[in-house]
Design an enzyme around this catalytic site. Sequence first.
Site, PDB file in Angstrom:
ATOM      1  NE  ARG A 297       4.854   3.283 -12.135  1.00  0.00           N
ATOM      2  CZ  ARG A 297       4.283   2.170 -12.543  1.00  0.00           C
ATOM      3  NH1 ARG A 297       3.297   2.217 -13.434  1.00  0.00           N
ATOM      4  NH2 ARG A 297       4.684   1.002 -12.084  1.00  0.00           N
ATOM      5  CG  HIS A 439      13.297   4.685  -7.797  1.00  0.00           C
ATOM      6  ND1 HIS A 439      13.612   5.364  -6.641  1.00  0.00           N
ATOM      7  CD2 HIS A 439      13.329   5.606  -8.783  1.00  0.00           C
ATOM      8  CE1 HIS A 439      13.824   6.627  -6.922  1.00  0.00           C
ATOM      9  NE2 HIS A 439      13.660   6.805  -8.207  1.00  0.00           N
ATOM     10  CD  GLU A 440       8.183   4.595  -6.869  1.00  0.00           C
ATOM     11  OE1 GLU A 440       7.198   3.846  -7.022  1.00  0.00           O
ATOM     12  OE2 GLU A 440       8.739   4.776  -5.784  1.00  0.00           O
ATOM     13  N   GLY A 441       8.911   1.255 -10.914  1.00  0.00           N
ATOM     14  CA  GLY A 441       8.634   0.594 -12.196  1.00  0.00           C
ATOM     15  C   GLY A 441       9.750   0.921 -13.164  1.00  0.00           C
ATOM     16  CD  GLN A 446       6.928   3.242 -15.647  1.00  0.00           C
ATOM     17  OE1 GLN A 446       5.825   3.687 -15.968  1.00  0.00           O
ATOM     18  NE2 GLN A 446       7.196   2.853 -14.424  1.00  0.00           N
TER      19      GLN A 446
END
Lengths: 601, 259
Positions: A297, A439-441, A446
Amino acid sequence: MAERFMSERNLKFVLYEVLDLESLTKLPYYQDHSREIFDLTLDTAIRMGRDLLAPAFQEMDKQQPQLVNGEVKVHSLVRTFMKESGEGGWIGAGFPYDAGGQQLPTTVAMAAGFVFGAANFAAGAYPLLTTGASHLILSFGSDELREIYVPQMLSGKWQGTMALTEPQAGSSLSDITTRAEPTDEGYYKIFGQKIFISAGDHSGVDNVIHLMLAKIKGAPLGVKGISLFVVPKKRLDPDGTLVSNDVTTVGVYHKMGYKGCPITQLSMGENGDCRGYLVGEPHKGLSYMFQMMNEARLGVGMQATSIAAAAYYASLEYAGERPQGRKIATKDPSLPQVPIIEHADVRRMLLFQRAITEGSLSLLLQCSLYADLAAHSEGEEKERYDLLLDLLTPVAKSYPSEMGILSVSQGLQILGGYGYCDEFPLEQYYRDIRIHPIHEGTTGIQALDLLGRKVVMKNGAAARLYFEEVYQAITPALQDPTLKPYAEKLQEALGTLQAVTTHLVGFALKGEVELFLADATLYLELFGIIAVAWQWLLQGLAAQEGLQAGPTEQEALFYQGKLMTMRYFYHYEFPKIQGLATRLTDGVAVTTEMNRELFAD
Amino acid sequence: MKSLVCLKQVPDTETQIKVNPEGTGIVTEGIKHIINPYDEFSVEEALRLKEKFKEGEVVILAIGPDRATESIRTALAMGADRGIHVNDPAVNTADPFAVAQALAAAAKDVQYDVIFCGHRAIDDDFCEVGAMLAEFLGLPQVTLVTKVEVAADKKSAILERDIEGGKETVEVPLPCVVTSQKGLNEPRYASLPGIMKAKKKPIDAKNAAALGVSVEAKLQSKEYSMPPERKAGKKIEGLEPPDAAKQVVQALRNEAKII
């Protein structure tokens, strides 16, 4: 691509003058390091970025990866860069000496990642993923897994990936269905499908090692039944040769940007012969994976920042060269045209880009510094930095990603019609950066993480520590006449943030969870603006210090430019928190009361 | 295989050069310095020779102020073994003759099979140091080298060098002085382990007195100046092509006075 894609001066300003990176070398873990080593490291990264990565930036976009006979063919730079990253020690830079690393601070490694990302984001992603995946094996894997996989991955010969998403389970990881069947041989048989796997298969390496989430047969429902496996594309036979592990690349997605790195769809166990090796204990996979996800992240926030930085320098260069129109006050057509940087509105756009980019960079390096301090301190101090990092990670991922898009968009605007055409790199930056809030949450995830988990954890302990940190900037700034107005604004904003938080947590206390979290994304936005304002005040303090030390003419211009950008941030971006706070506290339910029927037409 | 590599630190090619107000040199404050690119080819070639022969030493010899240490350190991070830093105001900004004198004096304490110099430094472009150094040391020299093949007994080398329109292959007895040309190799990047090791490698600092030389410069620079700024061009507009062509010819003859 423009001549300049990042500013070494600015990077060093943040590292040494704002964050005092050198103080890290007092920790025993970093005692072999020094400013000289950091400088040489950054210098090498900049040269690699300029000479190796940047020249292929546009080419990698135009020659997309192709799935040919079951393997994904990528640009030849990928193999070269993975080799350089391996032989140069970049992939395992932060790892301990005994694990083949150089114990380089994460902060420096992130700064190098910034350079690579600004030069060529897609190329920079390959080693970054390998770092995260090998770190996961190193942290939680058995000795055997470490011995087989980590050295090959650190050498850049084998790619690492994170394989989480499935067709029916994206943000909702508890719904994954990839299954792992135990055998008597010490491995599991893996069956299932994974999608959107970055660098999931490619011709730039000899093997691909997936760090894959799957459920062991009979595991509990939900996230508590998820385990982590090493699933190689090719496994090692007892005689040491690499043989197929029944992982099939079914497809390569055609994306709008980030085209130099393939995002793949994988199918495991089509022939019942895909072996997975359990990492750590069963059912704890997601908590392990969070180590990689949290690192990733920050990595995503940094990549967004690096693209936004490259776009800023490209539009700055253009604005200084493109003659168009005359100063508004002197409309005499017989006068020569002026470069567009002479127009206030163009400078506004440039300042917007700079404020977002340099504010984001500072926030991310600040978080990296917390990561270093947390990893190498103990007791209460460790907990302090861990909590700060936990709290700020969703912010440092989202603010640069979301605002980076707007920043590149303004950069493209400066180039007008040329910005929209592929003769200039802005349109590619615009496409490339769009992935980052996804991407990555996603930003929504978040936001839930920040408000639903991080702000309230341990009765708000992280938020209290964060306020203390911000006050460490406010207190000295109140003593400086130039900075005082901004320190006061920030102080007031902390009050606003507190009031908004109390209001929203009030819903949670009443059990109204929907209302508590419905506008979490707006809360994240509010939080992000204040966090970046904090970083700008820190930069203002460092710039004032620099000016007072009697700098050269060129250096003085740098510091004055910093102060002007800080002013821009506080006068143009910062007031947005008032609108957000108004919405977040007005108590009127809209999205929760809206329903599908009302979207009918 | 032992190589001595002469290395000069120069302003980065991307730096905007300004002449100082006195006109005695360029403004060096606040500008980035790099290894002279031709010297970087030399470092790389010396490292490759050491790797090929699986024995030997690569010694970096540089003249310059304190900051030159950074460039020596970079070469050490690439893999060179040790450095010699001649740091003396009398030599640092001296002419090629004096620089070659100091280099020759420093080279006397070093064992080498080959001395590498860049064929020129990209800052002052004299292209003289390599030749003078060879002369002072009584060594043969080969300039503009793009390929190096050292014989197994290290007594001679076959070198390829650039000549107008082609290549010349020469054989030279060792030791000799080689000046490196672009195309010799692709210099490697320093590795992180290399950077960590470089910190511990020795750099021997020396001044002119320690070298036992009193340099005698043959040249004195009188003045530094920037080239005149390009003036705006003249546009001939609104005419038919034949008339425009006439105007251009007239302008070239009467105004520019070049035809």
